[in-house]
Design a protein around this motif. Structure first.
Motif, mmCIF file in Angstrom:
data_model
loop_
_atom_site.group_PDB
_atom_site.id
_atom_site.type_symbol
_atom_site.label_atom_id
_atom_site.label_comp_id
_atom_site.label_asym_id
_atom_site.label_seq_id
_atom_site.Cartn_x
_atom_site.Cartn_y
_atom_site.Cartn_z
ATOM 1 N N ILE A 24 0.922 -1.449 0.105
ATOM 2 C CA ILE A 24 -0.348 0.028 0.126
ATOM 3 C C ILE A 24 1.202 1.435 0.343
ATOM 4 C CG2 ILE A 24 -1.374 1.804 1.445
ATOM 5 C CD1 ILE A 24 -2.669 -1.661 2.059
ATOM 6 N N LYS A 25 2.034 1.736 0.795
ATOM 7 C CA LYS A 25 3.195 2.121 1.171
ATOM 8 C C LYS A 25 3.576 3.185 -0.562
ATOM 9 C CE LYS A 25 5.169 2.274 4.688
ATOM 10 N NZ LYS A 25 5.726 1.864 5.969
ATOM 11 N N SER A 26 3.738 1.593 -0.803
ATOM 12 C CA SER A 26 4.901 1.395 -2.223
ATOM 13 C C SER A 26 3.580 2.007 -3.601
ATOM 14 C CB SER A 26 5.125 0.313 -2.991
ATOM 15 O OG SER A 26 5.289 0.388 -4.073
ATOM 16 N N GLU A 27 2.129 1.855 -3.541
ATOM 17 C CA GLU A 27 1.933 2.620 -4.618
ATOM 18 C C GLU A 27 1.474 3.336 -4.393
ATOM 19 O OE1 GLU A 27 -2.530 0.118 -3.967
ATOM 20 O OE2 GLU A 27 -1.552 -1.565 -4.697
ATOM 21 N N TYR A 28 1.085 4.549 -2.981
ATOM 22 C CA TYR A 28 0.738 5.844 -2.651
ATOM 23 C C TYR A 28 1.547 6.461 -3.299
ATOM 24 C CZ TYR A 28 2.675 6.806 2.003
ATOM 25 O OH TYR A 28 3.378 7.166 2.721
ATOM 26 N N ALA A 54 -4.020 10.189 -6.904
ATOM 27 C CA ALA A 54 -2.840 9.934 -5.738
ATOM 28 C C ALA A 54 -3.943 10.493 -4.355
ATOM 29 C CB ALA A 54 -1.775 11.383 -5.992
ATOM 30 N N THR A 55 -4.031 11.140 -4.358
ATOM 31 C CA THR A 55 -5.346 11.489 -2.776
ATOM 32 C C THR A 55 -5.917 10.136 -3.279
ATOM 33 O OG1 THR A 55 -7.538 12.026 -4.705
ATOM 34 C CG2 THR A 55 -5.134 13.605 -3.854
ATOM 35 N N LYS A 56 -6.588 9.382 -4.002
ATOM 36 C CA LYS A 56 -7.222 7.840 -3.293
ATOM 37 C C LYS A 56 -6.394 7.249 -3.240
ATOM 38 C CE LYS A 56 -9.720 4.335 -5.521
ATOM 39 N NZ LYS A 56 -10.786 3.826 -7.430
ATOM 40 N N LYS A 57 -5.328 7.358 -2.853
ATOM 41 C CA LYS A 57 -4.112 5.934 -2.722
ATOM 42 C C LYS A 57 -4.469 6.627 -1.372
ATOM 43 C CE LYS A 57 -3.627 4.088 -6.292
ATOM 44 N NZ LYS A 57 -3.818 1.988 -6.952
ATOM 45 N N ILE A 58 -3.932 8.276 -1.422
ATOM 46 C CA ILE A 58 -3.119 8.516 -0.150
ATOM 47 C C ILE A 58 -4.338 8.108 0.727
ATOM 48 C CG2 ILE A 58 -2.659 10.607 1.424
ATOM 49 C CD1 ILE A 58 -1.159 11.850 -1.321
ATOM 50 N N ASP A 59 -5.643 8.011 0.555
ATOM 51 C CA ASP A 59 -6.484 8.066 1.694
ATOM 52 C C ASP A 59 -6.983 6.429 1.862
ATOM 53 O OD1 ASP A 59 -7.344 10.989 1.395
ATOM 54 O OD2 ASP A 59 -9.038 10.419 -0.624
ATOM 55 N N MET A 60 -7.227 6.043 0.910
ATOM 56 C CA MET A 60 -6.558 4.525 1.354
ATOM 57 C C MET A 60 -5.466 3.955 2.147
ATOM 58 S SD MET A 60 -6.570 1.357 -1.586
ATOM 59 C CE MET A 60 -5.057 1.569 -0.812
ATOM 60 N N ALA A 61 -4.560 4.411 2.342
ATOM 61 C CA ALA A 61 -3.240 4.431 2.923
ATOM 62 C C ALA A 61 -3.675 4.159 4.093
ATOM 63 C CB ALA A 61 -1.961 4.443 2.489
ATOM 64 N N VAL A 66 -1.784 2.690 7.758
ATOM 65 C CA VAL A 66 -0.585 2.706 7.029
ATOM 66 C C VAL A 66 -0.159 4.106 7.204
ATOM 67 C CG1 VAL A 66 1.110 2.477 5.105
ATOM 68 C CG2 VAL A 66 -1.051 0.850 5.030
ATOM 69 N N ILE A 67 -0.713 5.159 7.063
ATOM 70 C CA ILE A 67 -0.226 6.333 7.321
ATOM 71 C C ILE A 67 -1.058 6.880 8.573
ATOM 72 C CG2 ILE A 67 1.017 7.515 5.562
ATOM 73 C CD1 ILE A 67 -1.005 8.849 3.797
ATOM 74 N N VAL A 68 -0.041 8.161 8.697
ATOM 75 C CA VAL A 68 -2.154 8.389 10.684
ATOM 76 C C VAL A 68 -2.498 9.632 9.292
ATOM 77 C CG1 VAL A 68 -1.429 9.721 12.333
ATOM 78 C CG2 VAL A 68 -0.051 8.374 11.836
ATOM 79 N N LYS A 69 -4.087 10.041 9.747
ATOM 80 C CA LYS A 69 -4.536 11.665 9.275
ATOM 81 C C LYS A 69 -4.208 13.025 9.034
ATOM 82 C CE LYS A 69 -7.898 12.999 11.669
ATOM 83 N NZ LYS A 69 -8.709 13.578 12.510
ATOM 84 N N ASN A 70 -3.345 13.151 9.817
ATOM 85 C CA ASN A 70 -2.288 13.734 9.298
ATOM 86 C C ASN A 70 -1.239 13.971 8.258
ATOM 87 O OD1 ASN A 70 -3.591 15.829 11.549
ATOM 88 N ND2 ASN A 70 -2.621 15.827 13.078
#
Length: 87
Positions: A24-28, A54-61, A66-70
């Motif tokens: 998931i990290k690699s995708e975003y 990209a925003t879709k991938k970030i929101d999915m992560a 995988v990543i924090v909201k902020n």
């Protein structure tokens, strides 16, 4: 190496989750790089399309933990600033 059966099971689960998180990290990250390459090339239409992907991938992560909201908000904000500066 774990000796207890439950600990062995936990290590298998952790390995699977680590692989999933890395995927998931690699995708975003790849999506962000593609967007930045389009911005550097000056291609506004393609950058707009890649921005939404990209925003879709970030929101999915973010939703997968995988990543924090902020962090997600910061990355999207930086990308939107780059996109708006192109126009």
């Amino acid at each position: 190496m774990p000796n207890i059966k439950s600990a062995k099971k936990r290590t298998k689960i952790i390995e699977k989750k680590t692989l999933r998180n890395n995927m998931i990290k690699s995708e975003y990250r790849t999506a962000i790089k593609k967007f930045e390459n389009a911005v550097e090339a000056g291609n506004a239409e393609e950058a707009q399309k890649l921005y939404s992907e990209a925003t879709k991938k970030i929101d999915m992560a973010c939703s997968k933990g995988v990543i924090v909201k902020n962090t997600a908000a910061r990355k999207k904000s930086t990308m939107s600033k780059k996109l708006n500066s192109m126009k």
